[in-house]
Motif scaffolding. Structure first.
Motif, PDB file in Angstrom:
ATOM      1  N   PRO A 133     -50.517  33.021  14.333  1.00  0.00           N
ATOM      2  CA  PRO A 133     -49.849  31.712  14.349  1.00  0.00           C
ATOM      3  C   PRO A 133     -50.842  30.576  14.450  1.00  0.00           C
ATOM      4  O   PRO A 133     -50.634  29.513  13.843  1.00  0.00           O
ATOM      5  CB  PRO A 133     -48.953  31.798  15.581  1.00  0.00           C
ATOM      6  N   ALA A 134     -51.892  30.775  15.173  1.00  0.00           N
ATOM      7  CA  ALA A 134     -52.880  29.703  15.301  1.00  0.00           C
ATOM      8  C   ALA A 134     -53.526  29.411  13.955  1.00  0.00           C
ATOM      9  O   ALA A 134     -53.752  28.248  13.591  1.00  0.00           O
ATOM     10  CB  ALA A 134     -53.949  30.107  16.317  1.00  0.00           C
ATOM     11  N   LEU A 183     -61.684  29.979  12.712  1.00  0.00           N
ATOM     12  CA  LEU A 183     -60.678  29.620  13.710  1.00  0.00           C
ATOM     13  C   LEU A 183     -60.643  30.645  14.826  1.00  0.00           C
ATOM     14  O   LEU A 183     -60.521  30.290  16.004  1.00  0.00           O
ATOM     15  CB  LEU A 183     -59.298  29.505  13.060  1.00  0.00           C
ATOM     16  N   LEU A 184     -60.779  31.917  14.450  1.00  0.00           N
ATOM     17  CA  LEU A 184     -60.803  32.955  15.484  1.00  0.00           C
ATOM     18  C   LEU A 184     -62.036  32.817  16.369  1.00  0.00           C
ATOM     19  O   LEU A 184     -62.042  33.270  17.509  1.00  0.00           O
ATOM     20  CB  LEU A 184     -60.774  34.339  14.839  1.00  0.00           C
ATOM     21  N   LEU A 185     -63.053  32.190  15.825  1.00  0.00           N
ATOM     22  CA  LEU A 185     -64.284  31.985  16.601  1.00  0.00           C
ATOM     23  C   LEU A 185     -64.282  30.617  17.279  1.00  0.00           C
ATOM     24  O   LEU A 185     -65.314  30.092  17.679  1.00  0.00           O
ATOM     25  CB  LEU A 185     -65.500  32.106  15.670  1.00  0.00           C
ATOM     26  N   ASP A 186     -63.058  30.005  17.333  1.00  0.00           N
ATOM     27  CA  ASP A 186     -62.862  28.717  18.009  1.00  0.00           C
ATOM     28  C   ASP A 186     -63.626  27.578  17.338  1.00  0.00           C
ATOM     29  O   ASP A 186     -63.948  26.591  17.994  1.00  0.00           O
ATOM     30  CB  ASP A 186     -63.260  28.801  19.491  1.00  0.00           C
ATOM     31  N   ALA A 187     -63.908  27.686  16.077  1.00  0.00           N
ATOM     32  CA  ALA A 187     -64.546  26.578  15.351  1.00  0.00           C
ATOM     33  C   ALA A 187     -63.472  25.932  14.463  1.00  0.00           C
ATOM     34  O   ALA A 187     -63.459  26.058  13.229  1.00  0.00           O
ATOM     35  CB  ALA A 187     -65.712  27.089  14.520  1.00  0.00           C
ATOM     36  N   LEU A 213     -60.826  24.009   9.471  1.00  0.00           N
ATOM     37  CA  LEU A 213     -60.030  23.053   8.694  1.00  0.00           C
ATOM     38  C   LEU A 213     -60.767  22.621   7.420  1.00  0.00           C
ATOM     39  O   LEU A 213     -60.167  22.428   6.369  1.00  0.00           O
ATOM     40  CB  LEU A 213     -59.688  21.840   9.548  1.00  0.00           C
ATOM     41  N   VAL A 214     -62.063  22.438   7.573  1.00  0.00           N
ATOM     42  CA  VAL A 214     -62.849  22.041   6.392  1.00  0.00           C
ATOM     43  C   VAL A 214     -62.690  23.080   5.277  1.00  0.00           C
ATOM     44  O   VAL A 214     -62.486  22.749   4.112  1.00  0.00           O
ATOM     45  CB  VAL A 214     -64.326  21.871   6.773  1.00  0.00           C
ATOM     46  N   GLU A 234     -64.875  42.212  12.668  1.00  0.00           N
ATOM     47  CA  GLU A 234     -66.325  42.083  12.746  1.00  0.00           C
ATOM     48  C   GLU A 234     -66.691  40.768  12.085  1.00  0.00           C
ATOM     49  O   GLU A 234     -67.288  40.706  11.008  1.00  0.00           O
ATOM     50  CB  GLU A 234     -67.004  43.272  12.063  1.00  0.00           C
ATOM     51  N   LEU A 235     -66.257  39.683  12.755  1.00  0.00           N
ATOM     52  CA  LEU A 235     -66.323  38.360  12.156  1.00  0.00           C
ATOM     53  C   LEU A 235     -67.768  37.901  11.939  1.00  0.00           C
ATOM     54  O   LEU A 235     -68.072  37.243  10.934  1.00  0.00           O
ATOM     55  CB  LEU A 235     -65.567  37.356  13.030  1.00  0.00           C
ATOM     56  N   GLU A 236     -68.615  38.240  12.894  1.00  0.00           N
ATOM     57  CA  GLU A 236     -70.012  37.791  12.772  1.00  0.00           C
ATOM     58  C   GLU A 236     -70.678  38.372  11.529  1.00  0.00           C
ATOM     59  O   GLU A 236     -71.574  37.779  10.949  1.00  0.00           O
ATOM     60  CB  GLU A 236     -70.794  38.239  14.024  1.00  0.00           C
ATOM     61  N   ARG A 237     -70.194  39.563  11.116  1.00  0.00           N
ATOM     62  CA  ARG A 237     -70.768  40.179   9.920  1.00  0.00           C
ATOM     63  C   ARG A 237     -70.060  39.679   8.646  1.00  0.00           C
ATOM     64  O   ARG A 237     -70.651  39.631   7.592  1.00  0.00           O
ATOM     65  CB  ARG A 237     -70.644  41.697  10.011  1.00  0.00           C
TER      66      ARG A 237
END
Lengths: 354, 217
Positions: free
Chosen positions: A107-108, A76-80, A85-86, A39-42
């Motif tokens: 791995p990503a 990263l999971l949200l493609d940002a 990296l920051v 639940e990444l957005e939360r």
């Protein structure tokens, strides 16, 4: 957003500073649970809240690092990736020991974290652990870490002194952890004396200054106290004073007294043979003369010895000096044995520099 | 009577000041004595002089740091200077004590039983003496000068009344090593008796005694 506000309000309602860290830990635990349930957005707002300058509760270094790591992983999971990296770099700058568990991250994410390691240069040094170090059998360990390949010099300085000596000079390929051992012995071969020391770590990046990295050298230090522990030492015997030694020559005044004593024997014998004896019977002057002559002879002989050496006293004094030397040698030997069993008590000391 | 009182007083004095407690028992000293003995007698007729050599044995033991007792015996044969006199044989046993007040001086006392005999008869002497002795050491403590002077308040001799004047004195030297000791002493005993017939009888003994002793461990 409404839930975040509710959570923030709930946390704000918790009384007192003592719960500050608990509150941060509570939010981080909640965020981690949300992350684990994807639940990444939360989860993101919670991590951002903790890292925000407006966060009103106490946040430890480790909590900031954790927040940055999870925030980076979530982004990263949200493609940002750039944002991820920051945050990874921020975590590494705070703590060069920061790492992602390969069993819990993709791995990503691991690859991105490695990329972050290459783009930022930081070194870390674990606090010194209290240890009882037997220099004959053991070593103490300094644990260091670099974010990527670096030339490293680890040296020990006696606090307050300019002198230092290296305990490690070399390369750390690819970064990561490194253990540096020290047996408590100085380059001179002597045990480190009691006092405060600093382990200073200097490092230069081997990657250079790629884009995003502004720092190619770094240093840090950890302080520790060394205390030598050994059995109590014995004092050596004091030097022999004149009162402890016999006179090694015959002195003039006793010699004069000896002459007087010898003469007194002669006078006494003659008095017995003359004055004390019956005048009618007469005295045994021959006997008195014999004793008197011996008395005079002994007195004169004793007087003649003034200023001469007294071999028996010289020998006796030599014996006393030899006895003292032997006793001191034995004491020194026992002390040396005790010192050879010295152990070093290492304890962390206040003070740390980056 | 006065003499006995003096002895009693002296004995009481010795008991009062008493010996110090012994720190360690000193070894026994066993000595042999070789003495030139001379006796001079004036019984109102003429001076009689006898001389000869005596041999003796003595055993000493130190008790504590101050007190020394000794038991000795000596025998001598004396020849007269005058051809008409008879040889005399003297035998004596003595019990002596010395109490050192300091290493350099002390008091001495003793009882001597002496027998003087010749072919015509025998006379028994009992002497009790007391006096002071100085023993200053020469440098190194090996040699000591010896000087003593005392009275003989007890002088009981067969056939004679107690001596009206009796004293003794000595002067000499002593040399001591760890194990052995040598001593050369000139001694004098002087008596003035009154015989049963009321005649004055002066007697004087002079001795030059060489003593060599060894300490037993």
């Amino acid at each position: 957003m409404r839930r975040l506000v509710v959570a923030a309000l709930l946390l704000a309602a918790l009384p007192g500073r003592a719960h500050g860290q608990d509150s941060t830990a509570l939010v981080l635990q909640q965020a981690r649970d949300l992350y684990e349930r994807v639940e990444l957005e939360r989860a993101l707002p919670l991590y951002r809240g903790v890292l925000s300058s407006s966060w009103r509760f106490e946040v430890t270094q480790a909590q900031r690092v954790e927040a940055n790591l999870y925030l980076g992983a979530a982004l990263l999971l949200l493609d940002a990736r750039d944002s991820a990296l920051v945050h990874f770099r921020a975590a590494l700058e705070r703590d060069a020991f920061a790492d992602l568990d390969p069993s819990r991250f993709t791995p990503a994410q691991l690859e991105a974290f490695q990329a972050a390691r290459q783009s930022v240069f930081a070194i870390g040094l674990r606090p010194v652990n209290a240890v009882r170090l037997d220099p004959r059998a053991g070593k103490m360990t300094f644990v260091i870490a670099t974010t990527h390949a670096a030339a490293v010099r680890g040296e020990i300085r006696l606090a307050g002194q300019e002198t230092s000596f290296p305990v490690f000079v070399g390369e750390i390929q690819g970064g990561g952890l490194r253990e540096i051992e020290w047996d408590g012995v100085l380059p001179s071969g002597q045990l480190a004396p009691s006092g405060r020391y600093a382990f200073v770590l200097l490092a230069r990046s081997r990657v250079g200054a790629p884009g995003g990295s502004t720092r190619v050298t770094d240093s840090t230090a950890a302080y520790f106290d060394v205390k030598q522990e050994y059995a109590a030492l014995e004092d050596t015997l004091a030097d022999l004073s004149s009162a402890d030694l016999l006179p090694e020559t015959y002195r003039a005044s006793p010699a004069a007294g000896d002459l007087l004593k010898g003469l007194s024997v002669a006078v006494g014998a003659l008095l017995l043979a003359t004055v004390a004896s019956d005048q009618d019977l007469g005295g045994a002057k021959g006997m008195a003369t014999a004793v008197g002559a011996l008395g005079v002879a002994v007195g004169v002989a004793s007087f003649a010895t003034r200023g001469r050496a007294r071999p028996e006293n010289v020998a006796a004094n030599e014996q006393r000096r030899a006895g003292r030397s032997a006793a001191n040698a034995e004491i020194r030997r026992r002390n040396a044995e005790r010192l050879a069993q010295t152990v070093l008590l290492i304890s962390p000391a206040a003070g740390r520099s980056n | 009577m006065i003499a006995r009182r003096a002895v009693v007083l002296a004995a009481l004095f010795l008991l009062l000041i008493g010996p110090r407690p012994a720190r360690s028992q000193s070894p026994w000293l066993v000595s042999g004595r070789l003495a030139l003995v001379e006796e001079r007698v004036d019984a109102g007729f003429d001076l009689e002089r006898f001389s000869g050599v005596g041999l003796g044995l003595e055993v000493e033991r130190r008790l504590g740091s101050r007190f020394t007792i000794g038991l000795g015996g000596q025998g001598a044969t004396l020849q007269p200077d005058a051809s008409g006199d008879l040889d005399r044989r003297i035998g004596e046993a003595a019990l002596n004590a010395l109490m050192s007040m300091t290493p350099a001086w002390g008091f001495y006392g003793g009882l001597t039983v002496r027998a003087i005999a010749n072919d015509a008869g025998r006379q028994r002497w009992l002497l009790g003496r007391i006096g002071a002795e100085v023993r200053p050491a020469f440098t190194g403590d090996r040699f000591r000068a010896i000087g003593r002077l005392g009275v003989i308040p007890i002088s009981s001799v067969d056939g004679l009344s107690p001596s009206s004047l009796a004293f003794d004195g000595a002067a000499g030297l002593e040399y001591q090593q760890d194990r052995w000791a040598l001593k050369l002493v000139y001694g004098l005993e002087r008596f003035a008796f009154t015989s049963s017939t009321g005649a004055r009888r002066d007697e004087q003994f002079s001795t030059l005694t060489f003593r060599g002793g060894i300490r037993l461990r």
